[in-house]
Structures are given as structure tokens and as C-alpha cells.
Design a protein around this motif. Sequence first.
Motif, mmCIF file in Angstrom:
data_model
loop_
_atom_site.group_PDB
_atom_site.id
_atom_site.type_symbol
_atom_site.label_atom_id
_atom_site.label_comp_id
_atom_site.label_asym_id
_atom_site.label_seq_id
_atom_site.Cartn_x
_atom_site.Cartn_y
_atom_site.Cartn_z
ATOM 1 N N ALA A 1 0.819 -1.207 0.000
ATOM 2 C CA ALA A 1 0.000 0.000 0.000
ATOM 3 C C ALA A 1 0.855 1.259 0.000
ATOM 4 O O ALA A 1 0.445 2.302 -0.502
ATOM 5 C CB ALA A 1 -0.925 -0.002 1.214
ATOM 6 N N ALA A 2 2.069 1.160 0.567
ATOM 7 C CA ALA A 2 2.945 2.325 0.647
ATOM 8 C C ALA A 2 3.353 2.834 -0.728
ATOM 9 O O ALA A 2 3.770 3.983 -0.878
ATOM 10 C CB ALA A 2 4.192 1.988 1.465
ATOM 11 N N MET A 3 3.226 2.000 -1.752
ATOM 12 C CA MET A 3 3.621 2.403 -3.097
ATOM 13 C C MET A 3 2.474 3.026 -3.880
ATOM 14 O O MET A 3 2.647 3.434 -5.007
ATOM 15 C CB MET A 3 4.156 1.190 -3.866
ATOM 16 C CG MET A 3 5.388 0.570 -3.229
ATOM 17 S SD MET A 3 6.721 1.752 -2.939
ATOM 18 C CE MET A 3 7.096 2.237 -4.617
ATOM 19 N N GLY A 4 1.303 3.079 -3.293
ATOM 20 C CA GLY A 4 0.171 3.654 -4.002
ATOM 21 C C GLY A 4 -0.469 2.636 -4.929
ATOM 22 O O GLY A 4 0.008 1.508 -5.078
ATOM 23 N N PRO A 5 -1.577 2.983 -5.572
ATOM 24 C CA PRO A 5 -2.251 2.085 -6.512
ATOM 25 C C PRO A 5 -1.322 1.689 -7.656
ATOM 26 O O PRO A 5 -0.465 2.474 -8.068
ATOM 27 C CB PRO A 5 -3.424 2.931 -7.027
ATOM 28 C CG PRO A 5 -3.674 3.906 -5.918
ATOM 29 C CD PRO A 5 -2.318 4.241 -5.381
ATOM 30 N N PHE A 6 -1.504 0.478 -8.169
ATOM 31 C CA PHE A 6 -0.648 0.017 -9.271
ATOM 32 C C PHE A 6 -1.404 -0.986 -10.125
ATOM 33 O O PHE A 6 -2.412 -1.558 -9.708
ATOM 34 C CB PHE A 6 0.639 -0.608 -8.735
ATOM 35 C CG PHE A 6 0.432 -1.785 -7.816
ATOM 36 C CD1 PHE A 6 0.313 -3.076 -8.321
ATOM 37 C CD2 PHE A 6 0.353 -1.608 -6.443
ATOM 38 C CE1 PHE A 6 0.118 -4.164 -7.479
ATOM 39 C CE2 PHE A 6 0.156 -2.691 -5.581
ATOM 40 C CZ PHE A 6 0.036 -3.979 -6.108
ATOM 41 N N TYR A 7 -0.884 -1.194 -11.325
ATOM 42 C CA TYR A 7 -1.444 -2.168 -12.253
ATOM 43 C C TYR A 7 -0.412 -3.260 -12.487
ATOM 44 O O TYR A 7 0.768 -2.977 -12.674
ATOM 45 C CB TYR A 7 -1.796 -1.504 -13.588
ATOM 46 C CG TYR A 7 -2.188 -2.491 -14.671
ATOM 47 C CD1 TYR A 7 -1.300 -2.823 -15.707
ATOM 48 C CD2 TYR A 7 -3.437 -3.092 -14.668
ATOM 49 C CE1 TYR A 7 -1.662 -3.733 -16.690
ATOM 50 C CE2 TYR A 7 -3.810 -3.996 -15.652
ATOM 51 C CZ TYR A 7 -2.920 -4.317 -16.663
ATOM 52 O OH TYR A 7 -3.284 -5.219 -17.622
ATOM 53 N N CYS A 8 -0.859 -4.505 -12.461
ATOM 54 C CA CYS A 8 0.009 -5.647 -12.740
ATOM 55 C C CYS A 8 -0.457 -6.308 -14.026
ATOM 56 O O CYS A 8 -1.562 -6.858 -14.086
ATOM 57 C CB CYS A 8 -0.030 -6.644 -11.578
ATOM 58 S SG CYS A 8 0.855 -8.186 -11.913
ATOM 59 N N SER A 9 0.382 -6.269 -15.043
ATOM 60 C CA SER A 9 0.003 -6.867 -16.323
ATOM 61 C C SER A 9 0.028 -8.389 -16.254
ATOM 62 O O SER A 9 -0.597 -9.059 -17.083
ATOM 63 C CB SER A 9 0.951 -6.381 -17.431
ATOM 64 O OG SER A 9 2.298 -6.740 -17.146
ATOM 65 N N GLY A 10 0.739 -8.955 -15.251
ATOM 66 C CA GLY A 10 0.823 -10.399 -15.126
ATOM 67 C C GLY A 10 -0.523 -11.050 -14.858
ATOM 68 O O GLY A 10 -0.768 -12.188 -15.266
ATOM 69 N N ASP A 11 -1.420 -10.337 -14.180
ATOM 70 C CA ASP A 11 -2.758 -10.873 -13.927
ATOM 71 C C ASP A 11 -3.863 -9.931 -14.407
ATOM 72 O O ASP A 11 -5.037 -10.183 -14.180
ATOM 73 C CB ASP A 11 -2.955 -11.188 -12.443
ATOM 74 C CG ASP A 11 -2.601 -10.011 -11.531
ATOM 75 O OD1 ASP A 11 -2.616 -8.862 -12.009
ATOM 76 O OD2 ASP A 11 -2.315 -10.242 -10.342
ATOM 77 N N GLN A 12 -3.477 -8.842 -15.043
ATOM 78 C CA GLN A 12 -4.411 -7.848 -15.577
ATOM 79 C C GLN A 12 -5.349 -7.334 -14.485
ATOM 80 O O GLN A 12 -6.567 -7.241 -14.663
ATOM 81 C CB GLN A 12 -5.211 -8.424 -16.748
ATOM 82 C CG GLN A 12 -4.342 -8.804 -17.945
ATOM 83 C CD GLN A 12 -5.150 -9.280 -19.131
ATOM 84 O OE1 GLN A 12 -6.130 -8.666 -19.514
ATOM 85 N NE2 GLN A 12 -4.729 -10.385 -19.725
ATOM 86 N N LYS A 13 -4.743 -6.979 -13.360
ATOM 87 C CA LYS A 13 -5.500 -6.458 -12.236
ATOM 88 C C LYS A 13 -4.906 -5.139 -11.761
ATOM 89 O O LYS A 13 -3.688 -4.950 -11.825
ATOM 90 C CB LYS A 13 -5.501 -7.462 -11.074
ATOM 91 C CG LYS A 13 -6.212 -8.776 -11.396
ATOM 92 C CD LYS A 13 -6.148 -9.746 -10.228
ATOM 93 C CE LYS A 13 -6.858 -11.059 -10.561
ATOM 94 N NZ LYS A 13 -6.798 -12.019 -9.422
ATOM 95 N N LEU A 14 -5.774 -4.236 -11.319
ATOM 96 C CA LEU A 14 -5.297 -3.032 -10.680
ATOM 97 C C LEU A 14 -5.556 -3.154 -9.188
ATOM 98 O O LEU A 14 -6.609 -3.639 -8.773
ATOM 99 C CB LEU A 14 -5.956 -1.771 -11.249
ATOM 100 C CG LEU A 14 -7.460 -1.719 -11.418
ATOM 101 C CD1 LEU A 14 -7.955 -0.285 -11.182
ATOM 102 C CD2 LEU A 14 -7.820 -2.119 -12.863
ATOM 103 N N TYR A 15 -4.572 -2.755 -8.413
ATOM 104 C CA TYR A 15 -4.600 -2.945 -6.967
ATOM 105 C C TYR A 15 -4.664 -1.598 -6.263
ATOM 106 O O TYR A 15 -3.916 -0.682 -6.609
ATOM 107 C CB TYR A 15 -3.358 -3.704 -6.514
ATOM 108 C CG TYR A 15 -3.305 -5.133 -6.992
ATOM 109 C CD1 TYR A 15 -3.688 -6.180 -6.158
ATOM 110 C CD2 TYR A 15 -2.879 -5.453 -8.290
ATOM 111 C CE1 TYR A 15 -3.654 -7.500 -6.585
ATOM 112 C CE2 TYR A 15 -2.834 -6.769 -8.734
ATOM 113 C CZ TYR A 15 -3.227 -7.794 -7.878
ATOM 114 O OH TYR A 15 -3.195 -9.089 -8.310
#
Length: 296
Positions: free
Chosen positions: A131-145
Motif C-alpha cells: 500500500a505504501a507504493m500507491g495504486p498500481f497495475y500488474c500486467s501479469g494478472d491484468q489487475k489493478l490494486y
Amino acid sequence: MNLDGRRESSNVEDRRGMSGGKKAGLAGIGGIIIAMAIAYFTGGNPLEAGMQAFQENGGLGSLAGTNTEVNEGQREFTEEEQELARFSTQILAGTEDVWKEIFEENDMEYELPTMVLYTDGTQTACGQGSAAMGPFYCSGDQKLYIDLAFFTTMKRQLGADGDFAYAYVIAHEVGHHVEYLTGILQDAHEKMAKVSQTEANKLSVRLELLADFYAGVWAHHDNKRFGSLEDGDIEEAIKCAEVIGDDYLQKKARGYAVPESFNHGTSKQRMKWFKRGLETGDVSQGTTFQCSDAEL
């Protein structure tokens, strides 16, 4: 924003109340510079935080997988937290409607991403998310966190507040998904792996500015379709783009900026590309990889 009667997306995983052990950084709208800013505002060393985030990131915005046990916890969510969750699912639904239509107009199929709501840390196909890094997108699972507490961080530590500012954050991460579906993200990452860090940073800036542009494109069409924008909304998003500019955050943290380390773009650049998308709604105007450095 006016979201009355708007549907909520069903493409959501609610992992709130769960926590993972080790925290690692993934680049998103926050990325390395947000880590530096948070360290500054919480009394830490922004340079050390930025270096640690960079090393964990590999400079590419994703990590190799790290197996970490996830422990579940139970707690009641406040009304504000639940409202933020509902708001986020409505914004995601809006991006689904807009991008599905835009892709169809270009004879393409829009594959819906999943939004993961989590607390503190969670496992992803790109490694352990923090969470300390802020929202992010992972293309490995096509999910935004996204840890919804980031919106509180935006308000209290970065001075960016308002529902449209929050929507911009989500739409920016969806913009990275659009980059992935069109092959832009993969192509940029391949090039970044073959060049110096300074040159890789320049490519990263172009990716981030394009995601800002796509966030503006979404806002343009969402407002055209639903009349969602209200007085002050645009100013909220512009303010958000300003305070997450590399130059703004670096100057805030240490009094000066180091341009060769920029990997998300300056405040001026981020505002410019978001506004271009918002004003035109035309995906063909997203030319961050075609224009010169001076034109960015």
C-alpha cells in the motif's frame, strides 16, 4: 461527481482485512516518487525510500513473484470506507463502459480488468504489493490494486482531495491496462530492459503520461455519456496531477529536482496530457511515444 444510479462493476476482488508479510514496491500512479514523498511527510529519509523502491522495482514497474504467506483478519469497515469501495466500483464500471465502446469502434475487443481492494499488502502476479507504493497495475494478472487508504494519503500528505481526483487515480491505472491490451506496455518494458537507467526513465515517463491521457479520454466520454462531471471536478483532477508530478514531489522532499530520475513526468506534463485526453476524447491524440522530449 454525479454517480446517482450508476452501476457497480462485478470485476472486483475485496481482499480488505487480509495482510501479507513482506512489502515490495510496484510502480503505479504513486511509484518510486510517491514512496519518497511519503517518507518525507512521515519523517523518513526520502532518498533512501526512493532507492529502496527502485531496487525492489527493478525500474520496470513490476516484480518477480515472491511467495509470502497471507494472513486473514476480520474487522468492520466504517461507513466512509464502504462508500469509497462503492465509489471505486462505480468508477471501474464507467471505465468498462467507455473503453469497451472505444475498442469496438476500433475493431478490437476490450478485456475487462479486475480491481483488487486490499489492506496494507497483498500477493500479485507481479510480486508482493504494498500500500505504501500507491495504486498500481500488474500486467501479469491484468489487475489493478488499490488500498483505499491511499485516498486519505492523497488528502493529508499530498493535498489532493475530491471524488474526481480519486477517479483520476483509478482511471490512470486502467490506462495502463489499455496500454497492455494494445501492446504498448510490453514494448516499452522490453526497450527499458535494454537501455541505461536514464533512458529507461524517459520511456517510463512516456508510459505514465499516456496513462494520464487515457484517464482524460475516459473522463471525456464518461461525462458525455452520463453527465458525471460537476463544478470543481476538473480542478480536483488537475490539482492531483500537479502534486504527483516528479518535479513537485522531489522539490517538496529535498528542495530540488533531478530531471534524469523522473519516471512519471513533471506536474506540467501530467496536467497537459490529462487535459488533452479530457478535452479531445480522441485516443489518436495520445502521442507520447511519437513526440519529441521537448513536445512532451
